[in-house]
Design a protein around this motif. Structure first.
Motif, PDB file in Angstrom:
ATOM      1  N   SER A 168       0.817  -1.217   0.000  1.00  0.00           N
ATOM      2  CA  SER A 168       0.000   0.000   0.000  1.00  0.00           C
ATOM      3  C   SER A 168       0.845   1.259   0.000  1.00  0.00           C
ATOM      4  CB  SER A 168      -0.905  -0.013   1.245  1.00  0.00           C
ATOM      5  OG  SER A 168      -1.520   1.229   1.467  1.00  0.00           O
ATOM      6  N   GLY A 169       0.161   2.341  -0.341  1.00  0.00           N
ATOM      7  CA  GLY A 169       0.772   3.657  -0.218  1.00  0.00           C
ATOM      8  C   GLY A 169       1.019   4.079   1.209  1.00  0.00           C
ATOM      9  N   ASP A 170       0.507   3.328   2.190  1.00  0.00           N
ATOM     10  CA  ASP A 170       0.787   3.638   3.594  1.00  0.00           C
ATOM     11  C   ASP A 170       2.138   3.091   4.050  1.00  0.00           C
ATOM     12  OD1 ASP A 170       0.426   0.912   4.033  1.00  0.00           O
ATOM     13  OD2 ASP A 170      -1.465   1.128   5.107  1.00  0.00           O
ATOM     14  N   GLN A 171       2.932   2.592   3.092  1.00  0.00           N
ATOM     15  CA  GLN A 171       4.313   2.150   3.317  1.00  0.00           C
ATOM     16  C   GLN A 171       4.406   0.801   4.020  1.00  0.00           C
ATOM     17  OE1 GLN A 171       6.472   5.369   5.244  1.00  0.00           O
ATOM     18  NE2 GLN A 171       5.659   6.906   3.839  1.00  0.00           N
ATOM     19  N   THR A 172       3.289   0.059   4.082  1.00  0.00           N
ATOM     20  CA  THR A 172       3.318  -1.230   4.770  1.00  0.00           C
ATOM     21  C   THR A 172       3.024  -2.384   3.812  1.00  0.00           C
ATOM     22  OG1 THR A 172       0.961  -1.282   5.380  1.00  0.00           O
ATOM     23  CG2 THR A 172       2.486  -0.173   6.896  1.00  0.00           C
ATOM     24  N   LEU A 173       3.601  -3.524   4.176  1.00  0.00           N
ATOM     25  CA  LEU A 173       3.252  -4.828   3.631  1.00  0.00           C
ATOM     26  C   LEU A 173       2.426  -5.528   4.700  1.00  0.00           C
ATOM     27  CD1 LEU A 173       3.747  -7.316   1.651  1.00  0.00           C
ATOM     28  CD2 LEU A 173       5.724  -7.827   3.120  1.00  0.00           C
ATOM     29  N   HIS A 190       8.921   0.063   3.926  1.00  0.00           N
ATOM     30  CA  HIS A 190       9.666   1.160   3.287  1.00  0.00           C
ATOM     31  C   HIS A 190       9.216   2.478   3.906  1.00  0.00           C
ATOM     32  CE1 HIS A 190      11.162  -1.226  -0.273  1.00  0.00           C
ATOM     33  NE2 HIS A 190      10.126  -1.969   0.067  1.00  0.00           N
ATOM     34  N   GLN A 191       9.982   3.501   3.628  1.00  0.00           N
ATOM     35  CA  GLN A 191       9.560   4.855   3.987  1.00  0.00           C
ATOM     36  C   GLN A 191       9.084   5.572   2.734  1.00  0.00           C
ATOM     37  OE1 GLN A 191      13.131   6.250   6.134  1.00  0.00           O
ATOM     38  NE2 GLN A 191      11.918   6.119   8.015  1.00  0.00           N
ATOM     39  N   ALA A 192       8.319   4.843   1.940  1.00  0.00           N
ATOM     40  CA  ALA A 192       7.766   5.349   0.685  1.00  0.00           C
ATOM     41  C   ALA A 192       6.626   4.425   0.282  1.00  0.00           C
ATOM     42  CB  ALA A 192       8.842   5.386  -0.406  1.00  0.00           C
ATOM     43  N   GLU A 193       5.820   4.865  -0.676  1.00  0.00           N
ATOM     44  CA  GLU A 193       4.732   4.033  -1.161  1.00  0.00           C
ATOM     45  C   GLU A 193       5.269   2.714  -1.722  1.00  0.00           C
ATOM     46  OE1 GLU A 193       0.931   6.399  -2.581  1.00  0.00           O
ATOM     47  OE2 GLU A 193       2.651   6.839  -3.859  1.00  0.00           O
ATOM     48  N   ILE A 194       4.597   1.623  -1.418  1.00  0.00           N
ATOM     49  CA  ILE A 194       4.967   0.308  -1.940  1.00  0.00           C
ATOM     50  C   ILE A 194       4.002  -0.023  -3.070  1.00  0.00           C
ATOM     51  CG2 ILE A 194       5.379  -2.111  -1.399  1.00  0.00           C
ATOM     52  CD1 ILE A 194       5.536  -1.267   1.568  1.00  0.00           C
ATOM     53  N   LEU A 195       4.544  -0.239  -4.269  1.00  0.00           N
ATOM     54  CA  LEU A 195       3.714  -0.445  -5.444  1.00  0.00           C
ATOM     55  C   LEU A 195       3.518  -1.915  -5.796  1.00  0.00           C
ATOM     56  CD1 LEU A 195       5.032   2.377  -7.821  1.00  0.00           C
ATOM     57  CD2 LEU A 195       3.300   2.501  -6.007  1.00  0.00           C
ATOM     58  N   SER A 196       4.362  -2.797  -5.243  1.00  0.00           N
ATOM     59  CA  SER A 196       4.271  -4.196  -5.648  1.00  0.00           C
ATOM     60  C   SER A 196       4.858  -5.102  -4.579  1.00  0.00           C
ATOM     61  CB  SER A 196       5.030  -4.405  -6.968  1.00  0.00           C
ATOM     62  OG  SER A 196       4.895  -5.724  -7.447  1.00  0.00           O
ATOM     63  N   THR A 209       9.237  -6.753  -1.686  1.00  0.00           N
ATOM     64  CA  THR A 209       8.471  -5.539  -1.951  1.00  0.00           C
ATOM     65  C   THR A 209       9.277  -4.615  -2.853  1.00  0.00           C
ATOM     66  OG1 THR A 209       9.351  -4.583   0.107  1.00  0.00           O
ATOM     67  CG2 THR A 209       7.155  -5.571   0.204  1.00  0.00           C
ATOM     68  N   GLY A 210       8.572  -3.875  -3.698  1.00  0.00           N
ATOM     69  CA  GLY A 210       9.191  -2.858  -4.539  1.00  0.00           C
ATOM     70  C   GLY A 210       8.479  -1.536  -4.332  1.00  0.00           C
ATOM     71  N   ALA A 211       9.242  -0.444  -4.224  1.00  0.00           N
ATOM     72  CA  ALA A 211       8.652   0.808  -3.748  1.00  0.00           C
ATOM     73  C   ALA A 211       9.090   2.017  -4.573  1.00  0.00           C
ATOM     74  CB  ALA A 211       9.010   1.021  -2.279  1.00  0.00           C
ATOM     75  N   VAL A 212       8.469   3.137  -4.244  1.00  0.00           N
ATOM     76  CA  VAL A 212       8.787   4.410  -4.889  1.00  0.00           C
ATOM     77  C   VAL A 212      10.198   4.870  -4.542  1.00  0.00           C
ATOM     78  CG1 VAL A 212       8.109   6.855  -4.966  1.00  0.00           C
ATOM     79  CG2 VAL A 212       6.368   5.073  -5.061  1.00  0.00           C
ATOM     80  N   ALA A 237      10.752   4.822  -9.461  1.00  0.00           N
ATOM     81  CA  ALA A 237       9.874   3.912  -8.724  1.00  0.00           C
ATOM     82  C   ALA A 237       9.798   2.538  -9.383  1.00  0.00           C
ATOM     83  CB  ALA A 237       8.478   4.511  -8.621  1.00  0.00           C
ATOM     84  N   ILE A 238       9.756   1.505  -8.546  1.00  0.00           N
ATOM     85  CA  ILE A 238       9.609   0.129  -9.018  1.00  0.00           C
ATOM     86  C   ILE A 238       8.125  -0.187  -9.096  1.00  0.00           C
ATOM     87  CG2 ILE A 238      10.047  -2.294  -8.470  1.00  0.00           C
ATOM     88  CD1 ILE A 238      12.627  -1.234  -7.033  1.00  0.00           C
TER      89      ILE A 238
END
Length: 327
Positions: A168-173, A190-196, A209-212, A237-238
């Motif tokens: 999620s964009g809340d930086q959590t898995l 992450h300390q950023a949005e996680i896109l995948s 996880t892959g993130a912004v 971003a990934i």
């Protein structure tokens, strides 16, 4: 120098595309692939001469993700910007068999359970909810809440029935259990949005996880205080990450930096290969689950097929040299 089959047998299809996915089944002697964007769903048939359009469908809003049925080679589910999911039969030229409309914002992710006895689909939306569906039922079975921002990725565990992950964009898995309709584990990944995110096919406790923030991080669910690996190299971003179905420590990622990168996190120098054959954001990526095939007239070994797509309106299907398996 040995040429990859990407160079020897280029395959591409021009269309505005957000995602590409191999079929789980062999169809008509070839591998059938999906690509969809701007309301268009394309079913493509592949052979040695290239890609052939098998069938296309239109929807009234952008399509963001797709998932194939685990037990029917013609059935798939897509999700779209109008908050709905669509059930399609590729054997028919008509519109969707069914439309599920409960999310209140864009649905960005959809995945069909890999446990054949379950026949469940999970969807993640920008409305911050995840919904569980049985495709034979016209409404969702339950709704999962807890994320505090848009949900970009939802994916079933290939090992544990009734278990799925979300990013999620809340930086959590987050790891969820359908039996409790609650979250099992929250990872501030992450300390950023996680896109995948994706599950390792060989280790039920390992996800990536892959993130912004341009990084890939591996997580062991038995101890999530620190990532077990971090992979750096992308410059934007990934967008998507996939574990290899044939290598325990190999994965691939695609990014808005126009590249696809292949990694082996068990090696001191983990970057195996960088592929840069797009001229716009690379946003779709898949590795074929079919058994690797031997290339005739080459004593190289067995190739694993990869498909990717980008906003430059092309799909490319190729066999990276770094994923060659010895003969």
């Amino acid at each position: 120098m040995l040429l990859s089959r990407r160079q020897a047998f280029p395959r591409e299809c021009r269309h505005e595309i957000d995602h590409v996915l191999f079929s789980l089944f062999l169809v008509s002697g070839g591998i059938q692939t999906f690509a969809g964007s701007c309301g268009t769903l394309l079913i493509l048939d592949q052979n040695e001469s290239g890609l052939r359009l098998f069938r296309s469908f239109d929807w009234n809003d952008g399509l963001f993700d797709v998932t194939w049925s685990e037990n029917n080679e013609h059935i798939l589910v897509t999700c779209s910007g109008d908050g709905s999911l669509q059930l399609w039969d590729t054997a028919r030229a008509a519109g969707p068999l069914q439309v599920y409309k409960e999310h209140t914002q864009e649905v960005y992710s959809v995945d069909w359970s890999q446990t054949r006895c379950e026949q469940l689909v999970v969807s993640g939306s920008w409305d911050q909810t995840i919904k569980l569906w049985d495709p034979t039922v016209g409404k969702s079975l339950c709704t999962f809440r807890g994320h505090e921002s848009v949900i970009y990725s939802t994916i079933w565990s290939p090992h544990i029935p009734g278990c799925f992950a979300s990013a999620s964009g809340d930086q959590t898995l987050r790891i969820w259990d359908v039996k409790t309709t609650g979250v099992r584990t929250v990872v501030p990944a992450h300390q950023a949005e996680i896109l995948s995110c994706d599950w390792c096919k060989y280790n039920e406790n390992l996800l990536v996880t892959g993130a912004v923030d341009c990084s890939l991080r591996g997580w062991d669910l038995r101890n999530v205080r620190q990532p077990v690996f971090e992979l750096l190299g992308h410059t934007y971003a990934i967008r998507r990450v996939k574990f290899s179905p044939f290598h325990a420590s190999v994965l691939a990622s695609c990014s808005y930096d126009f590249t696809v990168r292949f990694w082996n996190f068990s090696k001191p120098d983990p970057l195996l290969e960088t592929v840069e054959h797009h001229t716009e954001f690379t946003c779709g990526l898949d590795l074929s689950l079919q058994s690797p095939t031997q290339v005739p007239n080459f004593l190289i070994g067995f190739f694993i097929q990869v498909a990717d797509c980008a906003w430059d309106e092309t799909i490319k299907i190729y066999d990276p040299i770094c994923l060659t398996m010895p003969a």
